[in-house]
Design an enzyme around this catalytic site. Structure first.
Site, PDB file in Angstrom:
ATOM      1  N   ARG A  72      90.497  42.502  19.212  1.00  0.00           N
ATOM      2  CA  ARG A  72      91.648  41.433  18.818  1.00  0.00           C
ATOM      3  C   ARG A  72      93.096  41.995  19.601  1.00  0.00           C
ATOM      4  O   ARG A  72      93.619  43.211  19.500  1.00  0.00           O
ATOM      5  CB  ARG A  72      91.941  41.189  17.355  1.00  0.00           C
ATOM      6  CG  ARG A  72      90.909  40.604  16.800  1.00  0.00           C
ATOM      7  CD  ARG A  72      91.013  40.659  15.084  1.00  0.00           C
ATOM      8  NE  ARG A  72      89.724  39.802  14.754  1.00  0.00           N
ATOM      9  CZ  ARG A  72      88.619  40.351  14.569  1.00  0.00           C
ATOM     10  NH1 ARG A  72      88.192  41.557  14.797  1.00  0.00           N
ATOM     11  NH2 ARG A  72      87.478  39.409  14.215  1.00  0.00           N
ATOM     12  N   HIS A  96      87.969  39.231  21.737  1.00  0.00           N
ATOM     13  CA  HIS A  96      86.909  39.530  22.692  1.00  0.00           C
ATOM     14  C   HIS A  96      87.100  38.723  24.109  1.00  0.00           C
ATOM     15  O   HIS A  96      86.333  38.251  24.606  1.00  0.00           O
ATOM     16  CB  HIS A  96      85.369  39.134  22.251  1.00  0.00           C
ATOM     17  CG  HIS A  96      85.024  40.128  21.234  1.00  0.00           C
ATOM     18  ND1 HIS A  96      85.565  41.335  20.883  1.00  0.00           N
ATOM     19  CD2 HIS A  96      84.169  39.941  20.041  1.00  0.00           C
ATOM     20  CE1 HIS A  96      84.912  42.134  19.748  1.00  0.00           C
ATOM     21  NE2 HIS A  96      84.085  41.193  19.439  1.00  0.00           N
ATOM     22  N   HIS A 169      78.169  44.926  23.147  1.00  0.00           N
ATOM     23  CA  HIS A 169      78.075  44.632  21.787  1.00  0.00           C
ATOM     24  C   HIS A 169      76.693  44.766  21.191  1.00  0.00           C
ATOM     25  O   HIS A 169      76.377  43.422  20.516  1.00  0.00           O
ATOM     26  CB  HIS A 169      78.801  43.031  21.652  1.00  0.00           C
ATOM     27  CG  HIS A 169      79.328  42.835  20.463  1.00  0.00           C
ATOM     28  ND1 HIS A 169      78.360  43.150  19.248  1.00  0.00           N
ATOM     29  CD2 HIS A 169      80.639  42.714  19.884  1.00  0.00           C
ATOM     30  CE1 HIS A 169      79.625  42.854  18.191  1.00  0.00           C
ATOM     31  NE2 HIS A 169      80.909  42.745  18.755  1.00  0.00           N
ATOM     32  N   TYR A 171      73.576  45.226  18.970  1.00  0.00           N
ATOM     33  CA  TYR A 171      73.403  45.567  17.311  1.00  0.00           C
ATOM     34  C   TYR A 171      72.048  46.227  17.154  1.00  0.00           C
ATOM     35  O   TYR A 171      70.918  45.717  17.558  1.00  0.00           O
ATOM     36  CB  TYR A 171      73.099  43.968  16.817  1.00  0.00           C
ATOM     37  CG  TYR A 171      74.374  43.158  16.502  1.00  0.00           C
ATOM     38  CD1 TYR A 171      75.030  42.473  17.768  1.00  0.00           C
ATOM     39  CD2 TYR A 171      75.069  42.909  15.275  1.00  0.00           C
ATOM     40  CE1 TYR A 171      75.797  41.901  17.673  1.00  0.00           C
ATOM     41  CE2 TYR A 171      76.107  42.182  15.546  1.00  0.00           C
ATOM     42  CZ  TYR A 171      76.579  41.641  16.636  1.00  0.00           C
ATOM     43  OH  TYR A 171      77.685  40.586  16.295  1.00  0.00           O
ATOM     44  N   ASP A 230      83.857  46.315   9.730  1.00  0.00           N
ATOM     45  CA  ASP A 230      84.178  45.801  10.972  1.00  0.00           C
ATOM     46  C   ASP A 230      85.398  46.528  11.188  1.00  0.00           C
ATOM     47  O   ASP A 230      86.652  46.380  11.244  1.00  0.00           O
ATOM     48  CB  ASP A 230      84.730  44.426  10.600  1.00  0.00           C
ATOM     49  CG  ASP A 230      84.929  43.749  12.168  1.00  0.00           C
ATOM     50  OD1 ASP A 230      84.998  44.286  13.207  1.00  0.00           O
ATOM     51  OD2 ASP A 230      84.978  42.292  11.859  1.00  0.00           O
ATOM     52  N   GLU A 290      80.741  49.939  19.011  1.00  0.00           N
ATOM     53  CA  GLU A 290      81.379  49.407  20.154  1.00  0.00           C
ATOM     54  C   GLU A 290      82.179  50.314  20.655  1.00  0.00           C
ATOM     55  O   GLU A 290      83.241  50.566  20.126  1.00  0.00           O
ATOM     56  CB  GLU A 290      82.155  48.332  19.765  1.00  0.00           C
ATOM     57  CG  GLU A 290      81.245  46.949  19.183  1.00  0.00           C
ATOM     58  CD  GLU A 290      82.042  45.929  18.510  1.00  0.00           C
ATOM     59  OE1 GLU A 290      82.858  45.409  18.990  1.00  0.00           O
ATOM     60  OE2 GLU A 290      81.720  45.582  17.369  1.00  0.00           O
TER      61      GLU A 290
HETATM   62  C1  GAL Z   1      83.054  42.626  16.392  1.00  0.00           C
HETATM   63  C2  GAL Z   1      84.364  41.876  15.528  1.00  0.00           C
HETATM   64  C3  GAL Z   1      84.010  41.098  14.587  1.00  0.00           C
HETATM   65  C4  GAL Z   1      83.068  39.918  14.860  1.00  0.00           C
HETATM   66  C5  GAL Z   1      82.133  40.541  16.085  1.00  0.00           C
HETATM   67  C6  GAL Z   1      81.303  39.409  16.273  1.00  0.00           C
HETATM   68  O1  GAL Z   1      83.184  43.418  17.530  1.00  0.00           O
HETATM   69  O2  GAL Z   1      85.414  43.133  15.442  1.00  0.00           O
HETATM   70  O3  GAL Z   1      85.065  40.587  13.864  1.00  0.00           O
HETATM   71  O4  GAL Z   1      83.778  39.037  15.614  1.00  0.00           O
HETATM   72  O5  GAL Z   1      82.476  41.399  16.970  1.00  0.00           O
HETATM   73  O6  GAL Z   1      81.735  38.755  17.492  1.00  0.00           O
END
Ligand code: GAL
Length: 325
Positions: A72, A96, A169, A171, A230, A290
């Site tokens: 952010r 992002h 990003h 997972y 987060d 990340e």
């Molecule tokens: C993360 C972010 C989360 C959420 C996620 C998926 O990096 O901190 O709040 O937005 O990406 O977009």
């Protein structure tokens, strides 16, 4: 839109699939302790699914390249010298890189190499003014397999002063099923960034000691004291910045990077998004590591600088190393 689908295979047995949409990792398979390939990264069943409205609306950015600024940025923008650059934003916050950011662009495939150290290189030009960011940016995303390592290399140059913060990003679920709850997690971080209710850093660095974010010793990943993480962690020196071990598959992943922070993100679920193997996942199905600069660094003078000047090269290197135990 023409989506590409490439597969890289390392002699160690890693299998990586990527697409040009967002220079995205769509799948990564790793041999478990019995040599059976396990799908360790969450993705969508078909490459075309990445173009669906549902996927865009959820904004999970599965395996995607994030930028121009990961995380952010507050204040609706940032200043360089006495010039303010307004970014596309919602309630003064951009996440992002904003809408239609790098994760939703079609990157060019520049090169694909097979062999002992296979790689694929993507490039993208982002125009000055893109979502408010100054500078024409030349971006390169390279993914390479080195035996048991997936190495990600992001680089960028600019023709005018700008700020930049890229990351991947992906997972991870190292069992390819179930929950990450109970996995052994290590994070080489004594401090984390305090966030406000908008998830924007306040500027304070807090000690992890005596908080639910203390993973300085290998600890079972838990969701006590917070509803999932987060959370930006401030990385200590030392080669291994984080690791995750899944008991069922026996797969351990070590995370290495040249970046100052790692944001750990653990969604509760994927909502109605039809991810691959969805029926086999439970709550807290995956975790993102990340690796990046601090969120909102352009507005926080005490954070590491995110400035990129003409003549300089931004370089972010992330290594995910896989072992079995
Ligand atoms: C993360 C972010 C989360 C959420 C996620 C998926 O990096 O901190 O709040 O937005 O990406 O977009």
């Amino acid at each position: 839109m023409k989506l590409t689908r490439n597969q890289l295979i390392s002699p160690f047995g890693l299998k990586l699939e990527v697409t040009n949409y967002g220079a995205t990792i769509t799948r990564l398979q790793v041999p478990d302790r019995n040599g059976i390939l396990t799908d360790v990264v969450v993705g969508l069943p078909h490459v075309e699914d990445y173009l669906s409205e549902t996927y865009k609306n959820y904004n999970f950015c599965l395996g995607a390249t994030i930028g121009r600024y990961a995380g952010r940025i507050s204040k609706g923008g940032f200043s360089l010298g006495d010039q303010f650059f307004e970014l596309s934003h919602t309630d003064s916050v951009q996440l992002h890189g904003g809408e239609n950011a790098l994760n939703q662009q079609l990157w060019t495939v520049d090169a694909v190499e097979e062999g002992a150290f296979p790689f694929i290189q993507f490039s993208l030009k982002s125009k000055a003014g893109d979502n408010g960011f100054p500078g024409n940016l030349n971006l390169i995303a390279k993914y390479q397999l080195e035996n048991n390592i997936l190495k990600i290399m992001y680089s960028a140059t600019t023709d005018a002063p700008t700020v930049i913060n890229l990351t991947n990003h992906a997972y991870f679920n190292l069992d390819g099923q179930g929950s990450t709850c109970g996995n052994e997690l290590f994070v080489n971080a004594a401090k984390y960034l305090e966030l406000d209710e908008r998830l924007v850093p306040t500027g304070s660095l807090l000690d992890v000691k005596d908080t639910p974010f203390d993973y300085t010793e290998k600890t079972e990943l838990h969701f006590k004291g917070h509803y999932g993480m987060d959370t930006p962690f401030v990385l200590n020196h030392g080669e291994i910045k984080a690791s995750l071990y899944a008991q069922r598959s026996g797969i351990q992943m070590n995370v290495m990077t040249n970046q100052p922070a790692v944001v750990l993100f653990t969604p509760h679920d994927f909502g109605n998004l039809m991810v691959r193997n969805k029926e086999n996942f439970q709550e807290f199905p995956a975790i993102c590591f990340e690796c990046q600069n601090f969120p909102d660094a352009p507005n926080q003078p005490n954070f590491p600088s995110a400035l990129l000047l003409p003549g300089e090269t931004y370089y972010n290197e992330i290594k995910y190393q896989f072992e079995v135990k």
